[in-house]
Design a protein around this motif. Structure first.
Motif, PDB file in Angstrom:
ATOM      1  N   GLY A  59       0.823  -1.201   0.000  1.00  0.00           N
ATOM      2  CA  GLY A  59       0.000   0.000   0.000  1.00  0.00           C
ATOM      3  C   GLY A  59       0.855   1.248   0.000  1.00  0.00           C
ATOM      4  O   GLY A  59       2.012   1.215   0.436  1.00  0.00           O
ATOM      5  N   SER A  60       0.306   2.338  -0.492  1.00  0.00           N
ATOM      6  CA  SER A  60       1.055   3.593  -0.510  1.00  0.00           C
ATOM      7  C   SER A  60       1.030   4.241   0.872  1.00  0.00           C
ATOM      8  O   SER A  60       0.091   4.075   1.646  1.00  0.00           O
ATOM      9  CB  SER A  60       0.470   4.548  -1.556  1.00  0.00           C
ATOM     10  OG  SER A  60      -0.865   4.877  -1.238  1.00  0.00           O
ATOM     11  N   ALA A  64      -1.044   2.683   6.135  1.00  0.00           N
ATOM     12  CA  ALA A  64      -1.980   1.601   5.843  1.00  0.00           C
ATOM     13  C   ALA A  64      -1.564   0.803   4.619  1.00  0.00           C
ATOM     14  O   ALA A  64      -1.185   1.374   3.597  1.00  0.00           O
ATOM     15  CB  ALA A  64      -3.389   2.162   5.640  1.00  0.00           C
ATOM     16  N   PHE A  65      -1.641  -0.508   4.752  1.00  0.00           N
ATOM     17  CA  PHE A  65      -1.651  -1.423   3.604  1.00  0.00           C
ATOM     18  C   PHE A  65      -3.002  -1.240   2.919  1.00  0.00           C
ATOM     19  O   PHE A  65      -3.083  -0.714   1.814  1.00  0.00           O
ATOM     20  CB  PHE A  65      -1.447  -2.843   4.126  1.00  0.00           C
ATOM     21  CG  PHE A  65      -1.589  -3.929   3.096  1.00  0.00           C
ATOM     22  CD1 PHE A  65      -0.644  -4.095   2.103  1.00  0.00           C
ATOM     23  CD2 PHE A  65      -2.664  -4.805   3.148  1.00  0.00           C
ATOM     24  CE1 PHE A  65      -0.774  -5.106   1.155  1.00  0.00           C
ATOM     25  CE2 PHE A  65      -2.795  -5.830   2.214  1.00  0.00           C
ATOM     26  CZ  PHE A  65      -1.853  -5.970   1.215  1.00  0.00           C
ATOM     27  N   VAL A  66      -4.041  -1.643   3.574  1.00  0.00           N
ATOM     28  CA  VAL A  66      -5.426  -1.337   3.192  1.00  0.00           C
ATOM     29  C   VAL A  66      -6.196  -1.267   4.503  1.00  0.00           C
ATOM     30  O   VAL A  66      -6.268  -2.252   5.242  1.00  0.00           O
ATOM     31  CB  VAL A  66      -6.034  -2.419   2.279  1.00  0.00           C
ATOM     32  CG1 VAL A  66      -7.520  -2.165   2.057  1.00  0.00           C
ATOM     33  CG2 VAL A  66      -5.311  -2.461   0.939  1.00  0.00           C
ATOM     34  N   ALA A  67      -6.773  -0.094   4.792  1.00  0.00           N
ATOM     35  CA  ALA A  67      -7.432   0.099   6.081  1.00  0.00           C
ATOM     36  C   ALA A  67      -8.801  -0.551   6.146  1.00  0.00           C
ATOM     37  O   ALA A  67      -9.428  -0.567   7.209  1.00  0.00           O
ATOM     38  CB  ALA A  67      -7.546   1.587   6.389  1.00  0.00           C
ATOM     39  N   ALA A 105       2.794 -10.238   0.184  1.00  0.00           N
ATOM     40  CA  ALA A 105       2.225  -9.001   0.694  1.00  0.00           C
ATOM     41  C   ALA A 105       3.249  -8.308   1.579  1.00  0.00           C
ATOM     42  O   ALA A 105       3.763  -8.914   2.528  1.00  0.00           O
ATOM     43  CB  ALA A 105       0.952  -9.281   1.486  1.00  0.00           C
ATOM     44  N   ALA A 106       3.547  -7.057   1.277  1.00  0.00           N
ATOM     45  CA  ALA A 106       4.374  -6.215   2.140  1.00  0.00           C
ATOM     46  C   ALA A 106       3.419  -5.296   2.887  1.00  0.00           C
ATOM     47  O   ALA A 106       2.960  -4.276   2.357  1.00  0.00           O
ATOM     48  CB  ALA A 106       5.378  -5.408   1.314  1.00  0.00           C
ATOM     49  N   VAL A 107       3.080  -5.680   4.110  1.00  0.00           N
ATOM     50  CA  VAL A 107       2.009  -5.015   4.870  1.00  0.00           C
ATOM     51  C   VAL A 107       2.609  -3.868   5.656  1.00  0.00           C
ATOM     52  O   VAL A 107       3.273  -4.063   6.673  1.00  0.00           O
ATOM     53  CB  VAL A 107       1.300  -6.028   5.788  1.00  0.00           C
ATOM     54  CG1 VAL A 107       0.146  -5.342   6.522  1.00  0.00           C
ATOM     55  CG2 VAL A 107       0.775  -7.215   4.976  1.00  0.00           C
ATOM     56  N   ASN A 108       2.356  -2.665   5.178  1.00  0.00           N
ATOM     57  CA  ASN A 108       3.047  -1.471   5.666  1.00  0.00           C
ATOM     58  C   ASN A 108       2.203  -0.623   6.612  1.00  0.00           C
ATOM     59  O   ASN A 108       2.357   0.593   6.662  1.00  0.00           O
ATOM     60  CB  ASN A 108       3.467  -0.607   4.466  1.00  0.00           C
ATOM     61  CG  ASN A 108       2.292  -0.275   3.558  1.00  0.00           C
ATOM     62  OD1 ASN A 108       1.573  -1.178   3.131  1.00  0.00           O
ATOM     63  ND2 ASN A 108       2.083   0.994   3.259  1.00  0.00           N
ATOM     64  N   GLY A 109       1.320  -1.243   7.392  1.00  0.00           N
ATOM     65  CA  GLY A 109       0.484  -0.488   8.317  1.00  0.00           C
ATOM     66  C   GLY A 109      -0.805  -1.251   8.565  1.00  0.00           C
ATOM     67  O   GLY A 109      -0.810  -2.475   8.653  1.00  0.00           O
ATOM     68  N   PHE A 110      -1.917  -0.522   8.675  1.00  0.00           N
ATOM     69  CA  PHE A 110      -3.194  -1.160   8.954  1.00  0.00           C
ATOM     70  C   PHE A 110      -3.598  -2.115   7.835  1.00  0.00           C
ATOM     71  O   PHE A 110      -3.565  -1.761   6.652  1.00  0.00           O
ATOM     72  CB  PHE A 110      -4.285  -0.103   9.127  1.00  0.00           C
ATOM     73  CG  PHE A 110      -4.166   0.700  10.384  1.00  0.00           C
ATOM     74  CD1 PHE A 110      -4.431   0.120  11.618  1.00  0.00           C
ATOM     75  CD2 PHE A 110      -3.784   2.041  10.343  1.00  0.00           C
ATOM     76  CE1 PHE A 110      -4.321   0.854  12.792  1.00  0.00           C
ATOM     77  CE2 PHE A 110      -3.672   2.780  11.507  1.00  0.00           C
ATOM     78  CZ  PHE A 110      -3.938   2.189  12.738  1.00  0.00           C
ATOM     79  N   ALA A 111      -3.980  -3.323   8.226  1.00  0.00           N
ATOM     80  CA  ALA A 111      -4.561  -4.307   7.304  1.00  0.00           C
ATOM     81  C   ALA A 111      -5.837  -4.795   7.973  1.00  0.00           C
ATOM     82  O   ALA A 111      -5.835  -5.818   8.672  1.00  0.00           O
ATOM     83  CB  ALA A 111      -3.595  -5.447   7.024  1.00  0.00           C
ATOM     84  N   LEU A 112      -6.896  -4.043   7.792  1.00  0.00           N
ATOM     85  CA  LEU A 112      -8.151  -4.294   8.494  1.00  0.00           C
ATOM     86  C   LEU A 112      -9.244  -4.641   7.501  1.00  0.00           C
ATOM     87  O   LEU A 112      -9.256  -4.148   6.372  1.00  0.00           O
ATOM     88  CB  LEU A 112      -8.564  -3.060   9.303  1.00  0.00           C
ATOM     89  CG  LEU A 112      -7.523  -2.534  10.301  1.00  0.00           C
ATOM     90  CD1 LEU A 112      -8.035  -1.263  10.960  1.00  0.00           C
ATOM     91  CD2 LEU A 112      -7.171  -3.594  11.335  1.00  0.00           C
ATOM     92  N   SER A 128       5.446  -4.768   8.463  1.00  0.00           N
ATOM     93  CA  SER A 128       6.253  -3.772   9.162  1.00  0.00           C
ATOM     94  C   SER A 128       5.882  -3.816  10.642  1.00  0.00           C
ATOM     95  O   SER A 128       4.805  -4.284  11.025  1.00  0.00           O
ATOM     96  CB  SER A 128       5.993  -2.373   8.592  1.00  0.00           C
ATOM     97  OG  SER A 128       4.623  -2.025   8.726  1.00  0.00           O
ATOM     98  N   ASP A 129       6.769  -3.320  11.488  1.00  0.00           N
ATOM     99  CA  ASP A 129       6.535  -3.445  12.931  1.00  0.00           C
ATOM    100  C   ASP A 129       5.381  -2.583  13.424  1.00  0.00           C
ATOM    101  O   ASP A 129       4.928  -2.747  14.566  1.00  0.00           O
ATOM    102  CB  ASP A 129       7.817  -3.146  13.714  1.00  0.00           C
ATOM    103  CG  ASP A 129       8.476  -1.838  13.304  1.00  0.00           C
ATOM    104  OD1 ASP A 129       7.870  -1.046  12.545  1.00  0.00           O
ATOM    105  OD2 ASP A 129       9.629  -1.607  13.733  1.00  0.00           O
TER     106      ASP A 129
END
Length: 262
Positions: A59-60, A64-67, A105-112, A128-129
């Motif tokens: 995600g950009s 969020a990856f995808v919120a 998947a490079a999950v860079n934040g919220f994945a809800l 990501s942490d």
């Protein structure tokens, strides 16, 4: 080549690694019907493109990856429209799951919500942490509709999957790692480099064999496809390949194999 409004589609021609970036930062990359249709089209294009060897989905931004799903759009649906939206999401995410080319998947934040479902459809998940995962749909009087009830149960087990979906609790990246929901957790600044390195290592292996591993593992969860016979057929298919002959020759000759995917 298709063009996209809600995605960035960036192929590194030297490595064959395609990065698909959900690009709705003003909406925290929330999924709407148009974005799901573009995900489907982008993955279909990547599978068909011989220049693409593996895919990273991210995600950009750094939040969020995808919120989740676009709630404003969902609120306009009636029952028939909701069924169509669920089917559309499941079809797109199943295409990812069944891709013979590895999808990380490079999950860079919220994945809800739909974001967690999208990550779970990928073959591996690197977080990501600061990532957070959850299926909070019951807060809206809904359930996961893009395959989340099935894939979350596959990944973390029935009891924990029920707890997460019934409570709508979010889990942090370290807990997601402990549960088996993600494969690795890394600092945010290292996320894309780590994911690229992992995919690069995978892509040194025989492409046909990679696709057959994915297919056989998927068969385990498919009630219409017996897993062991699927493995037998895939094993034989690999033996008939040029990559098998190259791999065994390289092993015996003590040299690196050069696989072609044939």
């Amino acid at each position: 080549m298709a063009t996209f409004s809600n995605l960035l589609y960036q192929l590194d021609a030297a490595t064959g690694i395609l990065t698909i970036t959900l690009n709705r930062p003003e909406k925290l990359n929330a999924l709407n019907a148009a974005t799901i249709a573009e995900i489907h089209a982008a993955v279909r294009q990547a599978i068909d493109d011989q220049a693409v060897r593996g895919i990273i989905l991210t995600g950009s931004g750094e939040k969020a990856f995808v919120a989740g799903a676009d709630i404003a759009a969902l609120s306009q649906l009636d029952e028939a429209g909701a069924r169509r939206a669920s089917a559309q999401g499941q079809e797109a995410f199943r295409l990812i799951e069944e891709s013979p080319k590895p999808v990380l998947a490079a999950v860079n934040g919220f994945a809800l919500g739909g974001g967690c479902e999208l990550a779970m459809a990928c073959h591996l998940r690197i977080a990501s942490d600061n990532a957070r995962f959850g299926q909070p749909e019951v807060n809206l009087g809904l359930i996961p509709g893009y395959g989340g009830t099935q894939r979350l149960t596959q990944l973390v087990g029935k009891g924990k999957a029920l707890e997460l979906m019934l409570t709508a609790d979010q889990v942090k990246a370290d807990e997601a790692l402990r549960l088996g929901l993600v494969n690795h957790v890394v600092p945010q600044a290292e996320l894309m480099a780590f994911t690229t390195q992992l995919l690069t290592r995978i892509l040194t292996k025989a492409p046909l064999a990679l696709g057959q591993v994915i297919d056989c593992v998927n068969a385990y969860f498919d009630p219409e496809r017996p897993g062991y016979p699927t493995e037998v057929a895939a094993f034989g298919r690999c033996f008939a390949s040029e990559d098998f002959r190259e791999g065994t020759s390289a092993f015996l000759e003590k040299r690196p194999a050069v696989f072609t995917g044939n």
